[in-house]
Design a protein around this motif. Sequence first.
Motif, PDB file in Angstrom:
ATOM      1  N   ARG A 287       0.744  -1.221   0.020  1.00  0.00           N
ATOM      2  CA  ARG A 287       0.134   0.042   0.056  1.00  0.00           C
ATOM      3  C   ARG A 287       0.813   1.270   0.064  1.00  0.00           C
ATOM      4  N   LEU A 288       0.089   2.265  -0.298  1.00  0.00           N
ATOM      5  CA  LEU A 288       1.067   3.742  -0.592  1.00  0.00           C
ATOM      6  C   LEU A 288      -0.126   4.467   0.193  1.00  0.00           C
ATOM      7  N   TYR A 289       0.617   5.343   1.195  1.00  0.00           N
ATOM      8  CA  TYR A 289      -0.099   6.359   1.938  1.00  0.00           C
ATOM      9  C   TYR A 289       0.481   7.761   1.423  1.00  0.00           C
ATOM     10  N   ARG A 290      -0.265   8.583   1.029  1.00  0.00           N
ATOM     11  CA  ARG A 290       0.079   9.887   0.370  1.00  0.00           C
ATOM     12  C   ARG A 290       0.091  11.100   1.334  1.00  0.00           C
ATOM     13  N   ASN A 291       1.122  11.732   1.472  1.00  0.00           N
ATOM     14  CA  ASN A 291       1.469  12.947   2.264  1.00  0.00           C
ATOM     15  C   ASN A 291       0.775  13.997   1.693  1.00  0.00           C
ATOM     16  N   ASP A 292      -0.314  14.534   2.515  1.00  0.00           N
ATOM     17  CA  ASP A 292      -1.080  15.753   2.040  1.00  0.00           C
ATOM     18  C   ASP A 292      -0.793  16.855   3.005  1.00  0.00           C
ATOM     19  N   GLY A 293       0.061  17.926   2.638  1.00  0.00           N
ATOM     20  CA  GLY A 293       0.314  18.995   3.753  1.00  0.00           C
ATOM     21  C   GLY A 293       1.147  18.565   4.831  1.00  0.00           C
TER      22      GLY A 293
END
Length: 416
Positions: free
Chosen positions: A13-19
Amino acid sequence: MDLAVGNNGEPNRLYRNDGGTLTAPAVWSSEDADDTNSIAWGDVDTDGDLDLAVGNDNQPNRLYRNNGGTLSAAADWSTDEVEQTTDLGWGDVDGDGDLDLGVVNRYQANRLYINNLGVLEPSSAWVPSHTSYTRDLAWGDADGDGDFDLAVATDDFERSRVYRNDNGSLANFAAWVSPYNWIASSVAWGDVDSDGDLDLAHAHVDAWIHLYQNVTRGSSAILLDAPPTVTVSRPGITADAGFFSTPEIIKAPHVPINYVLYDPEGDLVPKIFPEYSPNGGGQWFAASAGPGGDGLIDLLATPEGTAHTFVWNANADLIKSDNVVFRISAQPNHRYSPILWPAQGSQSYSFRVAAAPWFAKVVDEDGQAVAGAIVYYNGELVATNDGVPALSDPGRVAEIGQSCDWPTDCGFAPGR
């Protein structure tokens, strides 16, 4: 920076960094539910974004390609071999400008998969003469000849090894074997003594951490007219560390590169040769000099080291990359010695630069600029900071390295 996770019997899985905050649900999952032991980011197709390689246990190793910021759910590449992979890592072994993939295994042969024009070969191109339980690998230029050598850490009371890379080809027999056969869990390169060559650290299970000093350049003996050496620091605020270890993107047009020159006799260094690589050391280009700095010729060097700065005009070199490496080579002073020493260089850890914007010019079928055209990039509207569409203007032509004011004949292409 975003976070990729390898799982056991579940999709990766990939977890995106948003801000600065990671998304709670995963933004990507692989179709394959493998027993993944290792993952590694690398731009396999040199399109400017990072692709994801995963090393699996008793399943093929796989590659998931990044297309415009989105990973493919299905693997784009798999190995022919099905083995117990413990670690994998990217490095341009053959010096052709793209990343090859090294793989180490448990009680099976370690392997190298060659990248040909953005496509990994499914079968390995190299296996060593010795097979053992290998836990970890690290690429590094141990002998200073400009290509990546391979260090491996071994378990089960085996001795760790270094395989030399000569002209783009890994040797089958180890050039160095550790004196101890303890259970090694990890291996890493780093210039501990600041003498311009890479030393090797080993971590062990239930034992000491060992540091093996590289004496390629460092020596207690003072030789007549010995050549100078150099160390280069990574620019920016992030301390030196390997791999993709900095979230900082340097957006300045001029980037200060700090380096230190050493010479046993304190001779002046006649000239330095600054170079940059936009792809982690695969290809090298002469770096343009910016305003300030200490210049390129007749530079002070001492046995203890003299600090200098080269100001890189990154804007003039139109650099925009997440895997930049900078190298400085020092020309020796041949006043007395009959020995023809080559220029010796050192390179920085990788860093990220977005010094130059990208431009798009709208033209018709005759190659003439079109006024008032709206600019799109990958299907998305390119706009000003106020959200106004970017319109082309045939009355203004952007020169290399020159920024554009909106509206112009140029559109800024966001991202790499």
